[in-house]
Design a protein around this motif. Sequence first.
Motif, mmCIF file in Angstrom:
data_model
loop_
_atom_site.group_PDB
_atom_site.id
_atom_site.type_symbol
_atom_site.label_atom_id
_atom_site.label_comp_id
_atom_site.label_asym_id
_atom_site.label_seq_id
_atom_site.Cartn_x
_atom_site.Cartn_y
_atom_site.Cartn_z
ATOM 1 N N GLU A 1 0.843 -1.191 0.000
ATOM 2 C CA GLU A 1 0.000 0.000 0.000
ATOM 3 C C GLU A 1 0.881 1.244 0.000
ATOM 4 O O GLU A 1 1.970 1.248 0.564
ATOM 5 N N PRO A 2 0.433 2.305 -0.664
ATOM 6 C CA PRO A 2 1.263 3.509 -0.789
ATOM 7 C C PRO A 2 1.448 4.218 0.545
ATOM 8 O O PRO A 2 0.542 4.241 1.380
ATOM 9 N N VAL A 3 2.625 4.787 0.741
ATOM 10 C CA VAL A 3 2.907 5.661 1.879
ATOM 11 C C VAL A 3 3.368 6.998 1.318
ATOM 12 O O VAL A 3 3.842 7.077 0.185
ATOM 13 N N HIS A 4 3.218 8.032 2.113
ATOM 14 C CA HIS A 4 3.534 9.388 1.669
ATOM 15 C C HIS A 4 4.795 9.873 2.384
ATOM 16 O O HIS A 4 4.916 9.736 3.597
ATOM 17 N N LEU A 5 5.725 10.457 1.628
ATOM 18 C CA LEU A 5 6.965 11.009 2.182
ATOM 19 C C LEU A 5 6.852 12.526 2.203
ATOM 20 O O LEU A 5 6.543 13.142 1.186
ATOM 21 N N LEU A 6 7.120 13.115 3.376
ATOM 22 C CA LEU A 6 6.974 14.556 3.521
ATOM 23 C C LEU A 6 8.206 15.144 4.202
ATOM 24 O O LEU A 6 8.438 14.905 5.384
ATOM 25 N N PRO A 7 9.018 15.918 3.454
ATOM 26 C CA PRO A 7 10.174 16.582 4.082
ATOM 27 C C PRO A 7 9.709 17.558 5.161
ATOM 28 O O PRO A 7 8.658 18.187 5.041
ATOM 29 N N GLU A 8 10.504 17.665 6.232
ATOM 30 C CA GLU A 8 10.201 18.585 7.331
ATOM 31 C C GLU A 8 11.377 19.541 7.554
ATOM 32 O O GLU A 8 12.148 19.374 8.492
ATOM 33 N N PRO B 1 16.793 19.301 10.188
ATOM 34 C CA PRO B 1 16.119 20.011 9.097
ATOM 35 C C PRO B 1 16.010 19.203 7.810
ATOM 36 O O PRO B 1 15.234 19.558 6.918
ATOM 37 N N SER B 2 16.739 18.107 7.694
ATOM 38 C CA SER B 2 16.625 17.264 6.499
ATOM 39 C C SER B 2 15.696 16.067 6.733
ATOM 40 O O SER B 2 15.612 15.178 5.887
ATOM 41 N N ALA B 3 14.970 16.052 7.858
ATOM 42 C CA ALA B 3 14.079 14.934 8.189
ATOM 43 C C ALA B 3 12.986 14.761 7.134
ATOM 44 O O ALA B 3 12.485 15.727 6.561
ATOM 45 N N VAL B 4 12.643 13.486 6.889
ATOM 46 C CA VAL B 4 11.542 13.153 5.985
ATOM 47 C C VAL B 4 10.591 12.241 6.752
ATOM 48 O O VAL B 4 10.948 11.121 7.130
ATOM 49 N N ALA B 5 9.379 12.732 7.012
ATOM 50 C CA ALA B 5 8.362 11.961 7.717
ATOM 51 C C ALA B 5 7.686 10.991 6.750
ATOM 52 O O ALA B 5 7.566 11.271 5.553
ATOM 53 N N VAL B 6 7.245 9.855 7.295
ATOM 54 C CA VAL B 6 6.550 8.833 6.500
ATOM 55 C C VAL B 6 5.142 8.683 7.068
ATOM 56 O O VAL B 6 4.968 8.487 8.277
ATOM 57 N N TYR B 7 4.137 8.800 6.170
ATOM 58 C CA TYR B 7 2.737 8.730 6.566
ATOM 59 C C TYR B 7 2.042 7.559 5.884
ATOM 60 O O TYR B 7 2.277 7.277 4.709
ATOM 61 N N SER B 8 1.152 6.918 6.624
ATOM 62 C CA SER B 8 0.352 5.817 6.088
ATOM 63 C C SER B 8 -0.718 6.369 5.153
ATOM 64 O O SER B 8 -0.962 7.585 5.132
ATOM 65 N N PRO B 9 -1.411 5.496 4.420
ATOM 66 C CA PRO B 9 -2.505 5.971 3.568
ATOM 67 C C PRO B 9 -3.645 6.603 4.366
ATOM 68 O O PRO B 9 -4.436 7.358 3.835
#
Length: 135
Positions: A34-41, A48-56
């Motif tokens: 299932e797709p997950v979403h990557l969001l830089p923070e 400051p280079s963190a990338v959060a991972v979110y479920s569908p």
Amino acid sequence: MARPDMTLSVVGGIHTNVDGTNRLFEIALCTPGEPVHLLPEPKNKHDPSAVAVYSPRGAQIGYLSAARCGWIGAKINLGEDVRAIFQASGKGGSLIRVSFSGEDPVLPKSEPAKSQTRSLEWDDGFYPDEVWPDD
């Protein structure tokens, strides 16, 4: 030529989200593929280079590991088509599969589980010691 798909660690699953949701519970709801979403923070106070991972379902399941977040976050910020899917859960986190080709990533083929029992025809010359009763 696009890079091949990569498997990446998602860390921080043991932490609770700001909204109180449980990341480990959300990881348990995820299914492979299932797709997950990557969001830089970029305003993350710890990195400051963190990338959060979110479920569908929109719940955060963690962050990309520090080893890859800067490079992948830069690709996302440059507008490259980076796609990710959930691969597997692990102790305190999970794994995701990421594609840089503009196409959905493909899960790697899993190896069949090795049988715990021996075939009757198999003989390597090993025979365990006889178990004697205690006197």
